[in-house]
Design a protein around this motif. Structure first.
Motif, short mmCIF file in Angstrom:
data_model
loop_
_atom_site.label_atom_id
_atom_site.label_comp_id
_atom_site.label_asym_id
_atom_site.label_seq_id
_atom_site.Cartn_x
_atom_site.Cartn_y
_atom_site.Cartn_z
N TYR A 25 36.82 42.41 43.64
CA TYR A 25 37.60 41.18 43.26
C TYR A 25 36.87 40.15 43.89
CZ TYR A 25 41.56 38.33 44.00
OH TYR A 25 42.53 37.14 43.99
N ARG A 39 40.12 45.46 44.80
CA ARG A 39 41.49 45.62 44.74
C ARG A 39 41.98 46.65 43.47
NH1 ARG A 39 44.42 39.97 45.49
NH2 ARG A 39 43.91 39.63 47.71
N SER A 41 45.52 46.85 42.90
CA SER A 41 46.72 46.25 42.41
C SER A 41 46.76 45.09 43.35
CB SER A 41 47.79 46.98 42.34
OG SER A 41 48.40 47.39 43.61
N ASP A 42 47.92 44.32 43.25
CA ASP A 42 48.32 43.23 44.01
C ASP A 42 48.58 43.50 45.54
OD1 ASP A 42 47.84 41.19 42.24
OD2 ASP A 42 49.83 41.23 41.76
N HIS A 43 48.98 44.84 45.61
CA HIS A 43 49.44 45.34 46.90
C HIS A 43 48.14 46.13 47.58
CE1 HIS A 43 53.26 43.72 46.00
NE2 HIS A 43 53.30 44.33 45.03
N GLN A 45 44.42 46.65 48.61
CA GLN A 45 42.93 46.13 48.62
C GLN A 45 42.11 46.71 49.76
OE1 GLN A 45 43.40 41.77 49.54
NE2 GLN A 45 43.37 42.20 51.76
#
Length: 71
Positions: A25, A39, A41-43, A45
């Motif tokens: 990312y 990453r 997903s957005d949640h 990392q």
């Protein structure tokens, strides 16, 4: 720990995250190495601090491969 052992540890961390579905990312480089952010997903990392020159070459090659495969 020797430099080669440290490289293997960094390589294993990177390979593990890529196998788990994470992708590169963001990369922040400084004089002591690179912080590579992965990453999934957005949640989700993860951060890997890459210190060795071989580790930096390794993730750079994989990052280039990831970018070229997306085109």
């Amino acid at each position: 720990m020797g430099e080669y052992e440290q490289f293997l540890q960094e390589k294993n961390q990177i390979d593990y995250l890529l196998e788990k579905g994470f992708s590169f990312y963001k990369v922040s480089e400084n004089l002591s190495g690179a912080i590579v952010e992965f990453r999934k997903s957005d949640h989700e990392q993860e951060l890997v601090h890459v210190l060795t020159p071989n580790g930096r070459k390794y993730f750079s090659a994989l990052l280039l491969q990831q970018v070229t495969n997306k085109k």
